[in-house]
Design an enzyme around this catalytic site. Structure first.
Site, mmCIF file in Angstrom:
data_model
loop_
_atom_site.group_PDB
_atom_site.id
_atom_site.type_symbol
_atom_site.label_atom_id
_atom_site.label_comp_id
_atom_site.label_asym_id
_atom_site.label_seq_id
_atom_site.Cartn_x
_atom_site.Cartn_y
_atom_site.Cartn_z
ATOM 1 N N CYS A 157 0.860 -1.185 0.000
ATOM 2 C CA CYS A 157 0.000 0.000 0.000
ATOM 3 C C CYS A 157 0.897 1.235 0.000
ATOM 4 C CB CYS A 157 -0.905 -0.010 1.226
ATOM 5 S SG CYS A 157 -1.971 1.432 1.329
ATOM 6 N N GLU A 200 -9.014 -0.898 -2.259
ATOM 7 C CA GLU A 200 -9.306 0.540 -2.383
ATOM 8 C C GLU A 200 -10.608 0.911 -1.680
ATOM 9 O OE1 GLU A 200 -6.997 2.463 -3.270
ATOM 10 O OE2 GLU A 200 -5.769 0.758 -3.882
ATOM 11 N N HIS A 203 -10.114 1.417 1.876
ATOM 12 C CA HIS A 203 -9.570 2.739 2.217
ATOM 13 C C HIS A 203 -10.702 3.739 2.477
ATOM 14 C CE1 HIS A 203 -5.244 2.645 1.986
ATOM 15 N NE2 HIS A 203 -5.231 2.051 0.812
HETATM 16 CO CO CO Z 1 -3.615 1.165 -0.136
#
Ligand code: CO
Length: 228
Positions: A157, A200, A203
């Site tokens: 990441c 994603e 996130h």
């Molecule tokens: Co990431």
């Protein structure tokens, strides 16, 4: 000049601790003289940032806000889309979410170029169906699991620079949303693409791969070089 000197006197430099058990970052951290001076001259960085926030930044743990329809096609979203695409290519990384650039909105971009695919060893490519796909930007993505089998694979990441770990992810997902102009996007992603999409969307909910990883596989990717 006098003001600059007073500033330098106020900002003491204290190098971060490096010893075992030395929890650098606990307690108060101070900027170095030059960082303080640069910040005083240029001002604080403004989102979307040019480089991704690192773990510890509160924005990475917040739930991102839904983008209202009135913002679609507007300059703010276009700037964010451009910053995400540029960040992806500069990384280089496979996916990047708006919170990583300091913008707490439900937006992410992802791309897997043929050149990047070539960098993976063929057995890994076959096992995880690592195939190229074009740049996609999703606003307000909605995830639906198509194949709930969990496959464990290596992940990194941009917000945990220099580390990786093995993370279980569903094999196939469907993601729908709109692009930065409000055009509908619908995508069935399998294998590596599904892994990226799940990473994603996590996130956007303040979840990092370290929350889902097998902790015993957590790796500093430079561990061998650091021993030289
Ligand atoms: Co990431």
């Amino acid at each position: 000049m006098a003001a600059a000197l007073r500033l330098l006197e106020r900002v003491r430099y204290r190098p971060p601790g490096r010893g075992c058990g030395d929890a650098a970052g606990w307690g108060q951290r101070e900027r170095s003289y030059w960082r303080a001076l640069r910040r005083r001259v240029l001002g604080p960085p403004v989102p979307p940032f040019a480089s991704p926030c690192q773990v510890g930044a509160p924005v990475l743990r917040a739930t991102a806000a839904t983008v209202g329809p009135e913002r679609l096609g507007g300059p703010e979203l276009r700037e964010l889309a451009a910053a995400l695409a540029a960040g992806l290519r500069r990384g280089p990384c496979l996916g990047l979410s708006a919170p990583q650039l300091g913008v707490p909105l439900r937006v992410f971009a992802t791309e897997l170029t043929p050149a990047r695919c070539e960098q993976y060893p063929p057995p890994l490519r076959r096992a995880h169906r690592i195939e190229p796909f074009q740049l996609r930007l999703l606003v307000n993505p909605v995830l639906r699991v198509l194949d709930s089998r969990l496959v464990t694979g290596p992940e990194g990441c941009a917000s945990l620079h220099g580390f990786s770990a093995y993370v279980p992810r569903h094999w196939a997902v469907h993601v729908s949303g709109v692009d930065e102009c409000g055009k509908p996007v619908s995508w069935e992603a399998t294998g590596w693409a599904a892994r990226i999409v799940q990473h994603e969307i996590d996130h956007l909910d303040g979840i990092l791969y370290i929350d889902r990883m097998d902790p015993r596989t957590f790796t500093n990717v430079s561990w061998m070089e650091l021993m030289d």
